[in-house]
Design a protein around this motif. Structure first.
Motif, short mmCIF file in Angstrom:
data_model
loop_
_atom_site.label_atom_id
_atom_site.label_comp_id
_atom_site.label_asym_id
_atom_site.label_seq_id
_atom_site.Cartn_x
_atom_site.Cartn_y
_atom_site.Cartn_z
N LEU A 348 36.57 41.55 49.78
CA LEU A 348 36.11 40.31 49.14
C LEU A 348 36.99 39.15 49.58
CD1 LEU A 348 35.46 41.41 45.43
CD2 LEU A 348 33.78 41.01 47.24
N PRO A 349 36.39 37.96 49.71
CA PRO A 349 37.23 36.80 50.08
C PRO A 349 38.34 36.57 49.06
CG PRO A 349 34.88 36.24 50.15
CD PRO A 349 34.98 37.62 49.57
N TYR A 350 39.53 36.17 49.56
CA TYR A 350 40.67 35.93 48.66
C TYR A 350 40.32 34.93 47.56
CZ TYR A 350 43.87 38.39 51.82
OH TYR A 350 44.52 39.33 52.57
N GLU A 351 39.50 33.91 47.92
CA GLU A 351 39.19 32.87 46.92
C GLU A 351 38.44 33.48 45.74
OE1 GLU A 351 37.30 32.13 50.27
OE2 GLU A 351 39.44 32.46 50.62
N VAL A 352 37.53 34.43 46.04
CA VAL A 352 36.75 35.05 44.96
C VAL A 352 37.70 35.88 44.09
CG1 VAL A 352 34.87 36.64 44.43
CG2 VAL A 352 34.68 35.09 46.38
N LEU A 353 38.56 36.65 44.75
CA LEU A 353 39.52 37.46 43.98
C LEU A 353 40.43 36.56 43.14
CD1 LEU A 353 40.46 40.09 46.73
CD2 LEU A 353 39.16 40.50 44.63
N GLY A 354 40.84 35.44 43.73
CA GLY A 354 41.72 34.50 43.02
C GLY A 354 41.04 33.94 41.78
N ARG A 355 39.74 33.57 41.93
CA ARG A 355 39.03 33.01 40.78
C ARG A 355 38.87 34.06 39.68
NH1 ARG A 355 35.96 30.11 44.44
NH2 ARG A 355 34.37 31.72 44.54
N ILE A 356 38.55 35.30 40.09
CA ILE A 356 38.40 36.37 39.10
C ILE A 356 39.71 36.53 38.33
CG2 ILE A 356 38.20 38.89 38.85
CD1 ILE A 356 36.21 38.85 41.20
N SER A 357 40.81 36.59 39.06
CA SER A 357 42.11 36.81 38.43
C SER A 357 42.45 35.67 37.47
CB SER A 357 43.18 36.95 39.51
OG SER A 357 44.44 36.85 38.93
N SER A 358 42.34 34.42 37.95
CA SER A 358 42.79 33.35 37.05
C SER A 358 41.85 33.21 35.86
CB SER A 358 43.01 32.04 37.79
OG SER A 358 41.79 31.58 38.27
N ARG A 359 40.56 33.44 36.05
CA ARG A 359 39.66 33.34 34.89
C ARG A 359 39.96 34.44 33.87
NH1 ARG A 359 33.48 33.02 35.48
NH2 ARG A 359 33.77 33.04 33.22
N ILE A 360 40.17 35.66 34.34
CA ILE A 360 40.41 36.74 33.37
C ILE A 360 41.68 36.46 32.56
CG2 ILE A 360 41.02 39.20 33.10
CD1 ILE A 360 39.12 39.85 35.39
N VAL A 361 42.75 36.09 33.27
CA VAL A 361 44.02 35.87 32.57
C VAL A 361 43.92 34.67 31.62
CG1 VAL A 361 46.44 35.30 32.90
CG2 VAL A 361 45.37 37.05 34.32
N ASN A 365 42.04 36.76 26.12
CA ASN A 365 43.29 36.86 25.40
C ASN A 365 43.66 38.33 25.23
OD1 ASN A 365 45.46 36.24 23.93
ND2 ASN A 365 44.34 35.47 22.13
N GLY A 366 44.80 38.74 25.80
CA GLY A 366 45.18 40.16 25.70
C GLY A 366 45.31 40.80 27.07
N ILE A 367 44.94 40.03 28.12
CA ILE A 367 45.13 40.53 29.49
C ILE A 367 45.99 39.51 30.24
CG2 ILE A 367 43.98 41.09 31.67
CD1 ILE A 367 41.54 41.94 30.00
N ASN A 368 47.06 39.96 30.87
CA ASN A 368 47.91 38.99 31.58
C ASN A 368 48.15 39.36 33.05
OD1 ASN A 368 49.70 41.08 31.47
ND2 ASN A 368 51.37 39.96 30.46
N ARG A 369 47.43 40.37 33.53
CA ARG A 369 47.63 40.74 34.94
C ARG A 369 46.36 41.38 35.49
NH1 ARG A 369 52.53 41.45 37.85
NH2 ARG A 369 53.63 41.11 35.90
N VAL A 370 46.03 41.03 36.75
CA VAL A 370 44.84 41.59 37.39
C VAL A 370 45.25 42.15 38.74
CG1 VAL A 370 42.57 41.03 38.35
CG2 VAL A 370 43.32 39.91 36.25
N VAL A 371 44.86 43.40 39.01
CA VAL A 371 45.16 43.99 40.32
C VAL A 371 43.84 44.38 40.99
CG1 VAL A 371 47.41 44.87 39.60
CG2 VAL A 371 45.40 46.31 39.32
N TYR A 372 43.87 44.45 42.32
CA TYR A 372 42.65 44.81 43.06
C TYR A 372 42.83 46.20 43.66
CZ TYR A 372 38.55 44.25 46.04
OH TYR A 372 37.32 44.40 46.64
N ASP A 373 41.86 47.05 43.42
CA ASP A 373 41.91 48.43 43.88
C ASP A 373 41.49 48.50 45.36
OD1 ASP A 373 41.52 51.11 44.41
OD2 ASP A 373 40.33 51.51 42.61
N ILE A 374 42.42 48.88 46.22
CA ILE A 374 42.11 48.92 47.66
C ILE A 374 42.10 50.36 48.18
CG2 ILE A 374 42.86 46.59 48.23
CD1 ILE A 374 45.53 47.84 49.19
N THR A 375 41.47 51.22 47.39
CA THR A 375 41.37 52.63 47.80
C THR A 375 39.93 52.96 48.10
OG1 THR A 375 42.78 52.87 45.86
CG2 THR A 375 42.44 54.82 47.23
#
Ligand code: XMP
Length: 385
Positions: A348-361, A365-375
């Motif tokens: 996925l494009p980094y920008e999409v991953l970045g938007r997902i991460s900042s929106r979730i965090v 409320n209750g989530i402060n970190r997002v990781v991407y599974d690269i397996t």
């Protein structure tokens, strides 16, 4: 080459022209006849569809007269003939296949069809409402909607093992479904959205046999009782998923259902690691909705097979303004696949991953970190549990 399919021995008169690590005979030739092993049907093969069309139409002389409209006309006629004035029960999961099957059968026999939709409390955000809206207001079927969320969550209390979760969910589903079928019955037919790949994969009972029905345990509705005495109605036995989607569109099934990604029967239970509870389900639903929204807004859903959030049973330290936080971690999983047997993690494009991460965090409320599974699969599976 995927799936381990390979040619081991050359036919008489052929010689080997190319090989690869996984395929000892990747290309072979005999005079003007050349054989090449590759996947023309996969998205990555440029002009793959043209190659297939060229072979079928120009070489083999087939005509391309399949259309969703002609399929629907023929299927409606078949269903009416087969069912007569009988009654049909259908386990509606909200997925593409059972939803389009419900729409088609409803068009054929109207109120002789009873779709049963069990809300197991493990559905994604908005899903139960979308299915109810489609099949009560839009299609006006005799939908039996059962909100069994509390019952499922109660049964899942204290359960952390993934296979145990599946078992509990499967068994609870069967009890609820049976009870509803009994109340609304009797029924002579059980309709399923079985597709051609399922038929190839598992030699299920033929659609004409009036015997106890054996249904694959991983079937989307969560595994139906094995000893129900129904005649099967499987209008899509000869279709592939994209054809079912085309049929759904012609029948007017809402786009959000027609385009829905595969969703496992045990639902969010296998994406919420550890014990299930309401608060965690709420966190996961919110995070998952953001993953879906952002991937769809970027049009990336066309390139990926499944995309979702997984709530991990760990906390990590973060900082919000002047405060330290200690909150949950979400993993984002997005994979490219043809059949879910093997899968690549999606680039996925980094920008999409970045938007997902900042929106979730920011929004959950209750989530402060997002990781991407690269397996990829193998060695990992698509689901985390
Ligand atoms: P895995 O995780 O085995 O998933 O790589 C392959 C595909 O199957 C789906 N899946 C399930 N579907 N019941 C289902 O109906 C299940 O218990 C189940 N487990 C995995 C998964 O979403 C993927 O599409």
């Amino acid at each position: 080459m995927s799936h381990g399919d390979h040619i081991q021995q050359l036919p008489e008169g052929f010689s080997m022209l190319a090989w690869s690590t996984n395929s000892p005979i990747a290309a072979m030739g005999n005079g003007r006849v050349v054989g090449l092993q590759f996947h023309p049907e996969v998205q990555h093969t440029e002009y793959g569809t043209d190659i297939i069309r060229n072979f079928l139409v120009n070489v083999a002389g087939c005509s391309t007269n399949w259309s969703a409209e002609s399929f629907i006309d023929a299927a409606i006629k078949d269903i009416r003939e087969k069912v007569g004035d009988g009654r049909v029960l259908l386990g509606l999961s909200g997925g593409v296949d059972s939803s389009v099957a419900a729409a088609l059968i409803h068009q054929a026999i109207g109120d002789q069809l009873t779709p049963v939709f069990v809300n197991n409390g493990l559905l994604r955000q908005g899903e139960a409402d979308a299915v109810r809206e489609a099949f009560t207001n839009h299609f006006k079927t005799n939908l039996v909607y059962v909100d069994a969320s509390d019952r499922f969550l109660e049964k899942l209390k204290g359960v952390t093992d993934p296979e145990e979760k599946r078992k509990v969910i499967g068994e609870t589903f069967i009890r609820v479904f049976e009870a509803e079928a009994e109340k609304a019955g009797p029924f002579q037919f059980l309709a399923q959205g079985t597709l051609y790949p399922d038929v190839i994969e598992s030699a299920t009972s033929s659609s004409n046999s009036k015997t106890a029905v054996k249904i694959k345990t991983h079937h989307n509705v969560g595994g139906l009782p094995e000893d129900m005495d129904f005649e099967l109605l499987e209008p899509f036995r000869l279709l592939f998923k994209d054809e079912v989607r085309a049929v759904g569109r012609v029948l007017g099934v809402p786009e959000e259902i027609v385009e829905r990604q595969p969703f496992p029967g045990p639902g969010l239970a296998v994406r919420l690691l550890g014990e299930i509870n309401d608060e965690d389900l709420d966190l996961l639903r919110k995070a998952d909705a953001i993953v879906r929204e952002e991937i769809e807004a970027a049009g990336e859903n066309e390139n990926v097979w499944q995309y979702f959030a997984v709530l991990l049973p760990v906390n990590s330290t973060g900082v919000m303004g002047d405060y330290r936080t200690y909150a949950r971690v979400v993993a984002v999983r997005a994979i490219a696949s043809q059949d879910a047997m093997t899968a690549d993690w999606a680039k996925l494009p980094y920008e999409v991953l970045g938007r997902i991460s900042s929106r979730i965090v920011n929004e959950v409320n209750g989530i402060n970190r997002v990781v991407y599974d690269i397996t990829s699969k193998p060695p990992a599976t698509i689901e985390w549990e």
